[in-house]
Design an enzyme around this catalytic site. Sequence first.
Site, PDB file in Angstrom:
ATOM      1  NE  ARG A  91     -18.829 -44.699 -29.122  1.00 37.05           N
ATOM      2  CZ  ARG A  91     -18.173 -43.602 -29.440  1.00 37.05           C
ATOM      3  NH1 ARG A  91     -16.955 -43.671 -29.919  1.00 37.05           N
ATOM      4  NH2 ARG A  91     -18.729 -42.439 -29.268  1.00 37.05           N
ATOM      5  CG  HIS A 208     -18.407 -36.783 -22.406  1.00 42.69           C
ATOM      6  ND1 HIS A 208     -18.187 -38.114 -22.108  1.00 42.69           N
ATOM      7  CD2 HIS A 208     -17.629 -36.520 -23.482  1.00 42.69           C
ATOM      8  CE1 HIS A 208     -17.317 -38.626 -22.965  1.00 42.69           C
ATOM      9  NE2 HIS A 208     -16.963 -37.671 -23.821  1.00 42.69           N
ATOM     10  N   GLY A 210     -14.628 -33.607 -23.657  1.00 44.41           N
ATOM     11  CA  GLY A 210     -13.446 -34.180 -24.311  1.00 44.41           C
ATOM     12  C   GLY A 210     -13.231 -33.414 -25.595  1.00 44.41           C
ATOM     13  CG  ASN A 211     -11.117 -33.592 -29.929  1.00 45.78           C
ATOM     14  OD1 ASN A 211     -10.928 -32.372 -29.877  1.00 45.78           O
ATOM     15  ND2 ASN A 211     -10.951 -34.287 -31.022  1.00 45.78           N
ATOM     16  NE  ARG A 241     -17.567 -33.185 -33.740  1.00 48.58           N
ATOM     17  CZ  ARG A 241     -17.684 -34.183 -32.864  1.00 48.58           C
ATOM     18  NH1 ARG A 241     -18.445 -34.056 -31.796  1.00 48.58           N
ATOM     19  NH2 ARG A 241     -17.039 -35.304 -33.056  1.00 48.58           N
ATOM     20  CG  ASP A 284      -4.234 -31.240 -26.704  1.00 45.11           C
ATOM     21  OD1 ASP A 284      -4.400 -30.907 -25.505  1.00 45.11           O
ATOM     22  OD2 ASP A 284      -3.870 -32.370 -27.041  1.00 45.11           O
ATOM     23  NE  ARG A 286      -2.917 -32.858 -23.605  1.00 42.31           N
ATOM     24  CZ  ARG A 286      -2.976 -34.137 -23.894  1.00 42.31           C
ATOM     25  NH1 ARG A 286      -2.389 -35.012 -23.105  1.00 42.31           N
ATOM     26  NH2 ARG A 286      -3.569 -34.570 -24.977  1.00 42.31           N
TER      27      ARG A 286
HETATM   28  P1  AMP Z   1     -11.171 -37.155 -24.988  1.00 42.21           P
HETATM   29  O1  AMP Z   1     -11.894 -36.807 -26.254  1.00 42.21           O
HETATM   30  O2  AMP Z   1     -12.077 -37.485 -23.845  1.00 42.21           O
HETATM   31  O3  AMP Z   1     -10.077 -38.185 -25.199  1.00 42.21           O
HETATM   32  O4  AMP Z   1     -10.417 -35.817 -24.512  1.00 42.21           O
HETATM   33  C1  AMP Z   1      -9.406 -35.215 -25.289  1.00 42.21           C
HETATM   34  C2  AMP Z   1      -9.139 -33.836 -24.740  1.00 42.21           C
HETATM   35  O5  AMP Z   1      -8.724 -33.935 -23.372  1.00 42.21           O
HETATM   36  C3  AMP Z   1      -8.036 -33.090 -25.492  1.00 42.21           C
HETATM   37  O6  AMP Z   1      -8.447 -31.776 -25.799  1.00 42.21           O
HETATM   38  C4  AMP Z   1      -6.923 -33.065 -24.471  1.00 42.21           C
HETATM   39  O7  AMP Z   1      -6.155 -31.943 -24.594  1.00 42.21           O
HETATM   40  C5  AMP Z   1      -7.681 -33.018 -23.163  1.00 42.21           C
HETATM   41  N1  AMP Z   1      -6.767 -33.352 -22.070  1.00 42.21           N
HETATM   42  C6  AMP Z   1      -6.122 -34.494 -21.868  1.00 42.21           C
HETATM   43  N2  AMP Z   1      -5.295 -34.378 -20.793  1.00 42.21           N
HETATM   44  C7  AMP Z   1      -5.448 -33.104 -20.335  1.00 42.21           C
HETATM   45  C8  AMP Z   1      -4.872 -32.342 -19.266  1.00 42.21           C
HETATM   46  N3  AMP Z   1      -3.957 -32.895 -18.473  1.00 42.21           N
HETATM   47  N4  AMP Z   1      -5.276 -31.059 -19.089  1.00 42.21           N
HETATM   48  C9  AMP Z   1      -6.202 -30.501 -19.889  1.00 42.21           C
HETATM   49  N5  AMP Z   1      -6.759 -31.162 -20.921  1.00 42.21           N
HETATM   50  C10 AMP Z   1      -6.393 -32.444 -21.144  1.00 42.21           C
END
Ligand code: AMP
Length: 399
Positions: A91, A208, A210-211, A241, A284, A286
Amino acid sequence: MNILVINCGSSSLKFQLINAENEKLIAKGLCERIGIEGSMISYTPDGGEKESREVPMENHTDAIRLVLEALTNEKTGVVKSLSEISAVGHRIVHGGEKFAQATIIDEEVLAAITECNDLAPLHNPANLIGINACKELMPETPMVAVFDTAFHQTMPDKAYMYGLPYEYYEKYKVRRYGFHGTSHAYVSKKAAEVLGKNYEDLKIIVCHLGNGASVSAVKNGQCVDTSMGLTPLEGLIMGTRSGDIDPAIIEFIAHKENKSIDEIMTVLNKKSGVLGLSDNLSSDFRDIEAGYIKGDEKAVLAMETFAYRVAKYIGSYTAAMNGVDVICFTAGVGENGPLVRRIICDNYLGYLGITLDEELNNKRGLDIAITTPDSKTTVMVIPTNEELAIARETYALVH
Ligand code: AMP
């Protein structure tokens, strides 16, 4: 044919070994704290126990050596020898304007990736270290570079140019590139496949989340816009960010707080986003979600501001494509956050004729539509799989 997928960061290395013919995961793992005291490797053969241990790793070559030892280990290994690893897919974060698709790595490609180091100083040098470490230990094995930016190279100039003096583009290639391309490509194609529709006939928006988080507009199988820019800082509000801000804030805060540009950039990259907005509650989701449910004011603010920004990007990409057929959610939050999806769809997307099916919205880990059959626009959850996408691209070039 077994493909080793490597995702190399400055002090970490994630790996997966994938059988490219049946697309099954054979083993996966992670090396952390490379070059730092307390280096760790974790390794999980598919269907087996995860093993983690602390072991010194001075550099990425040490880390890759340990990965290869784990994969060929007599007891817990998954292959008898390195000859059973046919290719390595790397990657690479930034391919600049040079790479619109994956490519077999040779000296010329290495030089071109090195030229992009300026555009991604935190990522590309680490990616290159990973390639060189693999070349040292597996000199005969073909290597493929799969770029995060490649899928977005189809964007038209009106989408990738900034309103800046043109000479900055000519001299330094200052423009929007976009990231997470492997994920946006995988998810948009998968959505068409799951719906049994022709990819080339659809207008798809991929969120997308995620973090790091980005949105893309994929029209007739080609990316026409995406929310990240020259760097992954632009666009959505992310874990830490800021995403889009008024650029004048940088000067304003620099004067008020007596900070250098580097210090402000650290704030924008590491201390902002939902972490900053929630007054340091958490990056996070969660924790943000739990706080939102309890009614914690700062968590509510972070969640609502995050969701509002996603909804605004969906609106602007609907305009960019003159319509939308499918909206996909993916990555950590997009896949696992029914609450975030509900806030975005219920509060802002009524004009698209979207009706969520609450039961489907609460399911996890499936490639599914979460709207009712009469919903005018289909909303889907498609778990991303960047490693599989990298293995596919590598396989396509080497077999
Ligand atoms: P990634 O960068 O795709 O690995 O995503 C990470 C993000 O996904 C973090 O902010 C996690 O808190 C969130 N995440 C993972 N599991 C859950 C969940 N069950 N509910 C809400 N957010 C989640």
